[in-house]
Design a protein around this motif. Structure first.
Motif, PDB file in Angstrom:
ATOM      1  N   UNK A 298      45.769 -46.550  58.778  1.00  0.00           N
ATOM      2  CA  UNK A 298      44.522 -47.178  58.356  1.00  0.00           C
ATOM      3  C   UNK A 298      44.783 -48.510  57.660  1.00  0.00           C
ATOM      4  N   UNK A 299      43.731 -49.316  57.535  1.00  0.00           N
ATOM      5  CA  UNK A 299      43.877 -50.595  56.823  1.00  0.00           C
ATOM      6  C   UNK A 299      44.197 -50.274  55.360  1.00  0.00           C
TER       7      UNK A 299
ATOM      8  N   UNK B  27      42.219 -44.624  54.000  1.00  0.00           N
ATOM      9  CA  UNK B  27      41.386 -43.924  54.972  1.00  0.00           C
ATOM     10  C   UNK B  27      41.410 -44.701  56.287  1.00  0.00           C
TER      11      UNK B  27
ATOM     12  N   UNK C 203      40.247 -39.425  59.643  1.00  0.00           N
ATOM     13  CA  UNK C 203      40.324 -40.347  58.512  1.00  0.00           C
ATOM     14  C   UNK C 203      41.644 -40.220  57.764  1.00  0.00           C
ATOM     15  N   UNK C 204      42.297 -39.067  57.920  1.00  0.00           N
ATOM     16  CA  UNK C 204      43.569 -38.861  57.216  1.00  0.00           C
ATOM     17  C   UNK C 204      44.769 -39.377  58.003  1.00  0.00           C
ATOM     18  N   UNK C 205      44.557 -39.850  59.211  1.00  0.00           N
ATOM     19  CA  UNK C 205      45.669 -40.354  60.018  1.00  0.00           C
ATOM     20  C   UNK C 205      46.353 -41.511  59.320  1.00  0.00           C
TER      21      UNK C 205
ATOM     22  N   UNK D 251      37.787 -32.145  51.090  1.00  0.00           N
ATOM     23  CA  UNK D 251      36.687 -31.483  51.778  1.00  0.00           C
ATOM     24  C   UNK D 251      36.213 -30.246  51.021  1.00  0.00           C
TER      25      UNK D 251
ATOM     26  N   UNK E 221      35.774 -36.206  61.257  1.00  0.00           N
ATOM     27  CA  UNK E 221      35.934 -37.276  60.269  1.00  0.00           C
ATOM     28  C   UNK E 221      37.138 -36.975  59.377  1.00  0.00           C
ATOM     29  N   UNK E 222      37.221 -35.743  58.868  1.00  0.00           N
ATOM     30  CA  UNK E 222      38.332 -35.388  57.973  1.00  0.00           C
ATOM     31  C   UNK E 222      39.670 -35.546  58.684  1.00  0.00           C
ATOM     32  N   UNK E 223      39.751 -35.049  59.911  1.00  0.00           N
ATOM     33  CA  UNK E 223      41.032 -35.086  60.628  1.00  0.00           C
ATOM     34  C   UNK E 223      41.449 -36.522  60.910  1.00  0.00           C
TER      35      UNK E 223
ATOM     36  N   UNK F  20      35.385 -23.695  56.207  1.00  0.00           N
ATOM     37  CA  UNK F  20      35.738 -25.109  56.208  1.00  0.00           C
ATOM     38  C   UNK F  20      35.389 -25.680  57.579  1.00  0.00           C
TER      39      UNK F  20
ATOM     40  N   UNK G 279      34.428 -42.559  50.726  1.00  0.00           N
ATOM     41  CA  UNK G 279      34.912 -42.165  52.054  1.00  0.00           C
ATOM     42  C   UNK G 279      36.230 -41.401  51.919  1.00  0.00           C
TER      43      UNK G 279
ATOM     44  N   UNK H 244      35.501 -37.849  50.687  1.00  0.00           N
ATOM     45  CA  UNK H 244      35.019 -36.946  51.741  1.00  0.00           C
ATOM     46  C   UNK H 244      36.184 -36.531  52.645  1.00  0.00           C
ATOM     47  N   UNK H 245      37.081 -37.495  52.934  1.00  0.00           N
ATOM     48  CA  UNK H 245      38.184 -37.209  53.862  1.00  0.00           C
ATOM     49  C   UNK H 245      39.240 -36.303  53.236  1.00  0.00           C
ATOM     50  N   UNK H 246      39.591 -36.577  51.990  1.00  0.00           N
ATOM     51  CA  UNK H 246      40.740 -35.897  51.390  1.00  0.00           C
ATOM     52  C   UNK H 246      40.377 -34.745  50.463  1.00  0.00           C
TER      53      UNK H 246
END
Lengths: 170, 197
Positions: free
Chosen positions: A28-29, B6, A23-25, B134, A19-21, A14, B127, B130-132
């Motif tokens: 977000x809007x 996201x 973007x999950x915060x 993986x 981006x993954x870390x 993995x 998006x 991809x984020x959630x």
């Protein structure tokens, strides 16, 4: 076949990308707000379509003028094709059927020139003329059914151009 | 797909598209989603320059990019073991979504293909995906990229042998151009489906 993870030549892991870390915060809007804002931006873009169309037609014209003076100028032909494809794609995205149709037609003609067909000034000028008409307020939102003579005329022109090209290639 | 939020703040996003119109559209959409670090490039040379000099978090690249072909670019990114952007998510955008193009993109190591004329909610959902959701990366001598297994390949021999194995179904052919749902199905992993059983 899926490689086995025990195969020493295969590594499965993995990436845990940034981006993954991030973007999950939290924070977000919110989705609905994001989509509403984005749609408003798209609607604004649609209202700027005329200005964009004029600029793109200028670029297309400039490229085609170079091709007219030197039909072996590959980079100008390529530029003309890209410009025309963009008119087609954006026209389709924005719902401008006439612009899309004319662009699609001209793309075929330019594609034929790319493969060696002769540059026929009258045929190209005819399409540029059609674009000039299609960009006006009166014609911009018309469908093909509403301009049957223009549509059939342009289709016929492409057919004739294809036949001429095929004969020349024999 | 989960309805998630996201957070794109402070993520370095690159839009690589030869069309100024599309760049403007996608830039506007991403800004609306909260992105505040969006770079735009028109040519592949500028893209290569950026990828060589800084860390990028996600790439949205149109298949019309030039002069380097999009497939070559994707391979270049994924096969360069020395580049810090090697595992960055790559989302390809294309108005040509024939199965050939989509499979080539997948096999080159792209995370996803989005059919152009995309709406904001399709981009948002991709998006989030991809984020959630993986996928693991596969590194072999011939491939580097996200796990390519997809639902319609089914089980070895064509028949699931375990009691919990689900029936595999092949999507109906929808013609030469794939709809977004069909594109998505080529990127989903079979492993996730079987693990859910």
């Amino acid at each position: 076949m899926m490689p086995k993870s025990t195969d020493p030549e295969v590594r499965i892991f993995f990436a845990n990308t940034r981006f993954e870390k991030m973007a999950r915060r939290q924070g977000g809007v919110p989705r609905e707000q994001a989509l509403a804002q984005a749609q408003a931006k798209i609607d604004k873009l649609k209202s700027d379509f005329s200005s964009w169309l004029d600029r793109e037609l200028e670029e297309l014209n400039a490229a085609l003028t170079k091709v007219e003076s030197d039909s072996s100028d590959k980079s100008s032909i390529e530029r003309a094709y890209r410009s025309c494809s963009e008119l087609r794609d954006v026209g389709a995205a924005m719902g401008y059927e006439l612009v899309t149709f004319i662009a699609e037609n001209l793309c075929k003609i330019i594609a034929a020139i790319q493969t060696g067909a002769t540059y026929e000034k009258d045929i190209v000028d005819c399409h540029i003329g059609a674009f000039m008409l299609a960009r006006t307020d009166r014609y911009r939102h018309l469908s093909l059914e509403q301009v049957p003579e223009m549509a059939s005329g342009l289709r016929r022109v492409v057919e004739l151009a294809s036949k001429t090209s095929a004969r020349a290639n024999k | 797909m989960k309805t998630s939020t996201v957070n794109l703040r402070n993520l370095a996003i690159v839009i690589a598209d030869p069309s100024s119109y599309w760049r403007r559209a996608i830039y506007g959409i991403l800004r609306s989603f909260g992105a505040n670090k969006v770079l735009e490039v028109e040519h592949s040379m500028d893209l290569i320059r950026i990828l060589s000099s800084q860390k990028i978090d996600i790439l949205l690249c149109d298949t019309q990019i030039h002069p380097h072909n999009w497939l070559k670019l994707t391979h270049m990114i994924r096969r360069n073991a020395n580049n810090e952007n090697r595992t960055m998510p790559i989302l390809l955008m294309s108005s040509d979504t024939s199965e050939r193009i989509v499979k080539s993109a997948r096999d080159a190591g792209a995370n996803m293909v989005v059919a152009k004329l995309m709406s904001p909610n399709i981009l948002y959902d991709r998006l989030c995906w991809i984020a959630f959701n993986p996928r693991p990366f596969i590194d072999t001598s011939t491939y580097f990229g996200p796990d390519r297994r997809f639902k319609i390949e089914g089980y070895p021999g064509g028949v699931g042998r375990r009691k919990g194995d689900k029936v595999t179904t092949v999507a109906e052919e929808v013609g030469p151009t794939l709809a977004q749902n069909d594109i998505d199905s080529l990127f989903k992993t079979a492993a996730k489906e079987t693990n859910d059983a």
